[in-house]
Structures are given as C-alpha cells and as structure tokens.
Design an enzyme around this catalytic site. Structure first.
Site, PDB file in Angstrom:
ATOM      1  N   SER A   1       0.882  -1.165   0.000  1.00  0.00           N
ATOM      2  CA  SER A   1       0.000   0.000   0.000  1.00  0.00           C
ATOM      3  C   SER A   1       0.922   1.217   0.000  1.00  0.00           C
ATOM      4  O   SER A   1       1.730   1.394   0.914  1.00  0.00           O
ATOM      5  CB  SER A   1      -0.895   0.004   1.239  1.00  0.00           C
ATOM      6  OG  SER A   1      -1.685   1.173   1.293  1.00  0.00           O
ATOM      7  N   SER A   2       0.826   2.043  -1.043  1.00  0.00           N
ATOM      8  CA  SER A   2       1.776   3.134  -1.236  1.00  0.00           C
ATOM      9  C   SER A   2       1.677   4.183  -0.136  1.00  0.00           C
ATOM     10  O   SER A   2       0.717   4.230   0.645  1.00  0.00           O
ATOM     11  CB  SER A   2       1.535   3.798  -2.589  1.00  0.00           C
ATOM     12  OG  SER A   2       1.742   2.904  -3.654  1.00  0.00           O
ATOM     13  N   GLN A   3       2.684   5.068  -0.091  1.00  0.00           N
ATOM     14  CA  GLN A   3       2.680   6.171   0.861  1.00  0.00           C
ATOM     15  C   GLN A   3       1.460   7.050   0.613  1.00  0.00           C
ATOM     16  O   GLN A   3       1.231   7.509  -0.502  1.00  0.00           O
ATOM     17  CB  GLN A   3       3.965   6.984   0.699  1.00  0.00           C
ATOM     18  CG  GLN A   3       4.105   8.105   1.711  1.00  0.00           C
ATOM     19  CD  GLN A   3       5.366   8.915   1.489  1.00  0.00           C
ATOM     20  OE1 GLN A   3       5.849   9.035   0.368  1.00  0.00           O
ATOM     21  NE2 GLN A   3       5.900   9.486   2.556  1.00  0.00           N
TER      22      GLN A   3
END
Length: 369
Positions: A78-80
C-alpha cells in the site's frame, strides 16, 4: 483507532501535500486497516500483525505498507498516502468517470477512487494479490470496483477509460493504455528516470504525439516484463559505490539544498546526462544521485550541499561533469521538476513496445500547484 484515524489527514498534510476536499473526504472515509488484514512488513523485514500495538498507528501514518515479499524483495504494498493523494489529485477524477488502475495492490487506492465516485477497473498480474484486494474491497463495503488478474501491459479486459493510474514503476507507457484512453484523458504513471520513478501526467496529442508533465518525485517497485524493458535512453540501474570515495569538489551551498530542491537538481541532471542514477554511498544513510561508470561501482556522487565524492579511473572526468550539471541547474534559476515536459517515443522490446522518455523540454514556468 479513532485517535489514529483522527490524525491521519494531518500526517499526510505534514509532508506539504494540499488535499482537495474530495480527496480528503475519501481518505477520511476508507478504513485503511481493512486492506492489510494479514499485517505488513517494516523496512527491516519484520512483520507487524493486527494484534501488535504499533499496527494501527503505522497504518494511519504517512508510510508505505509492504504486504508481500519474494525473498527480501517487496512485490506488493500500500503506497505512501501522501504520494497516493498527489497522484489522485493529478488524475482529476470526477464522479462517474471510468478509471483503469494498473497494479491493484491491497485495493486501497481503488477504494479511494470509488469513494470519490469513479467506476474503477483494477488489474494485477499476481492472482493472490488480486484475490486479496477483491476480498478487502468486499469487507470494506466498497462498490464500483472490478478486480481482474491480468498483465498490466495489456490493460486487461476490454474497455474505454477517462483516466488511467499506474501504481508500479515502469520504463514507459504501454500503447494499450493509450488505445484505451478516451479523448482528453490522462494517464498518471511513475516512469523511470535516473534511478527513481517520478510521476508523469501523460496525454495523447495530435499526430501521434505523446507528452508527459512531471507531477512529483517518487520511488516505486518496478513492474515486470515489457513495461521495464531497456531502451536507448535508459539510465544505469541504481547502484552502491564500492570502497571509499574522495571529496573531489568542495561544498557549494550553505545551507544545503532541502530534499525537494535536491530532487529538482537530480531530475535536471538526469534529463541532461544519461549516466545519472541513484547510488548508495559508504557511510551515508541516504542515497544520492551520481554519474556512474560502466562498472556501476564507481563515478561521482553529488551531495545536497554540492560536494562531489568520486572514485574510479574516471573520477576527475565525472566530477567535472557533475559540477557542470549543478552549475547549469543553478544558472537556470533552480527549475523545479514540474517545469519539465517529456516527449515519449516508441522504444523498448520491438515485440512489445512501450512509449519511453526521449526528449525533455524545460518550460519557462512550472504549472500552478
């Protein structure tokens, strides 16, 4: 949980991100923890589970959550959140728009888009990742998202899209994405440049012209297959310098460039010289940008204060080039990344071509933020 979620938007904004009302509302509404039910991995490879005390504070921080490893290599995450917000904002999503997402990940990004009123198709080449994203979306009660297992290069099932967002690092833009894009549409995609993956907003133009405007700096896991094919404009792969480096050019900026300005210089250097890439330097925690020789283990690294550290038989030559690049950027008024326009031309594997960066044009002024 309420305490962690209450400060989530503040955590995202703390990195200088301005959240549009619709984007802020989506981040405030979608429960991120539902999309990491089996926990995640920290930077040192330790697994954090839902029962652990740091689970929720980390979920509701401005951090990447790595959810799958192959050996020690992250292959899904899950990206920043701040980066997700910047990319969603660049997408310009309006209710009812059809959005294709390349790289389903946990399903969280698709959930945010659907919460903003988009009709989303998200594809992932990894069947287990797609399955988990589908399950998480169902648990969160998010409708309006179709999850498919497919090679992102092909764009998955037939369809026409107003917007396309890519959540994995690529060397170029698939022609299949361009074929699926409705007139006036935009593709928001992290494209390899000098060892990183700055995000571009790519559009179709007249007479087969494809151009991209730089949105922001970023680093992503790289895709597999033709989307990461080498081409004539490819920069060297990120590297780690071996042994000690000598200081070959003295400090030129006091104070040193801040992180964003340093990225601006890095981008310009990569636009002007094909040997620029990301490099680890002994006894320095942060990676730098560097010009590397053919061995990939020597060359010249530029530090945020303008010092140059170099090694290898071409140390003097690469130092001179590094200094010239820094002086050129400074003389032009320290242009930001957003001032660049990129022309993308056919390249990569002839059997599965992609549109790759080929020309860089520095505009007079960046787009308004």
């Amino acid at each position: 949980m309420d305490h962690a979620r209450r400060h989530y938007l503040d955590q995202i904004r703390r990195d200088g991100v301005t959240l549009a009302p619709a984007v802020a509302k989506a981040f405030g509404a979608v429960p991120r923890e539902v999309f990491v039910p089996d926990g995640f991995y920290t930077g040192d490879g330790r697994r954090v589970l839902p029962a652990d005390p740091e689970f929720l504070p980390t979920v509701y921080s401005n951090d990447v959550l790595v959810t799958k490893l192959t050996g020690d290599v992250p292959v899904s995450s899950s990206s920043q959140p701040s980066l997700m917000a910047l990319m969603i904002d660049a997408l310009g999503v309006q209710p009812g728009m059809r959005v294709l997402e390349i790289g389903a990940g946990t399903g969280y990004n698709a959930a945010l888009l659907a919460t903003m009123g988009a009709v989303v198709t998200t594809v992932d080449v990894q069947p287990d990742v797609a399955d988990r994203a589908r399950s998480a979306l169902a648990r969160a009660g998010i409708g309006g998202v179709r999850v498919e297992t497919a090679d992102g290069y092909t764009a998955g099932p037939d369809g026409r899209y107003d917007r396309i967002i890519v959540t994995v690092g690529v060397a170029g833009v698939s022609p299949h994405w361009l074929d699926r894009l409705a007139p006036g549409g935009v593709i928001v995609v992290p494209v390899e440049h000098a060892g990183t993956h700055p995000v571009l907003a790519v559009r179709n133009g007249a007479e087969d012209e494809v151009t991209g405007a730089v949105v922001c700096p970023a680093g992503f896991m790289s895709a597999a297959g033709p989307l990461t094919a080498q081409h004539t404009g490819s920069h060297p792969q990120p590297t780690v310098f071996a042994g000690d480096l000598d200081e070959t050019a003295e400090q030129r900026w006091d104070p040193a460039l801040d992180a964003l300005a340093y990225r601006d210089l890095w981008y310009a250097a990569g636009a002007w010289h094909h040997r620029v890439t990301r490099a680890g330097v002994p006894r320095r925690e942060q990676t730098c940008f560097a010009l590397v020789d053919d061995s990939g283990a020597a060359g010249a690294a530029v530090l945020p204060d303008g010092r140059v550290l170099a090694s290898g038989p071409a140390a003097e030559q690469y130092t001179a080039v590094a200094v010239a690049l820094a002086e050129r950027w400074w003389a032009l008024g320290r242009p930001p990344m957003r001032a660049w326009r990129v022309g993308l031309a056919p390249g990569g594997d002839p059997a599965a071509p992609i549109r790759v960066p080929r020309t860089w044009t520095l505009t007079r002024r960046p787009d308004p933020a």
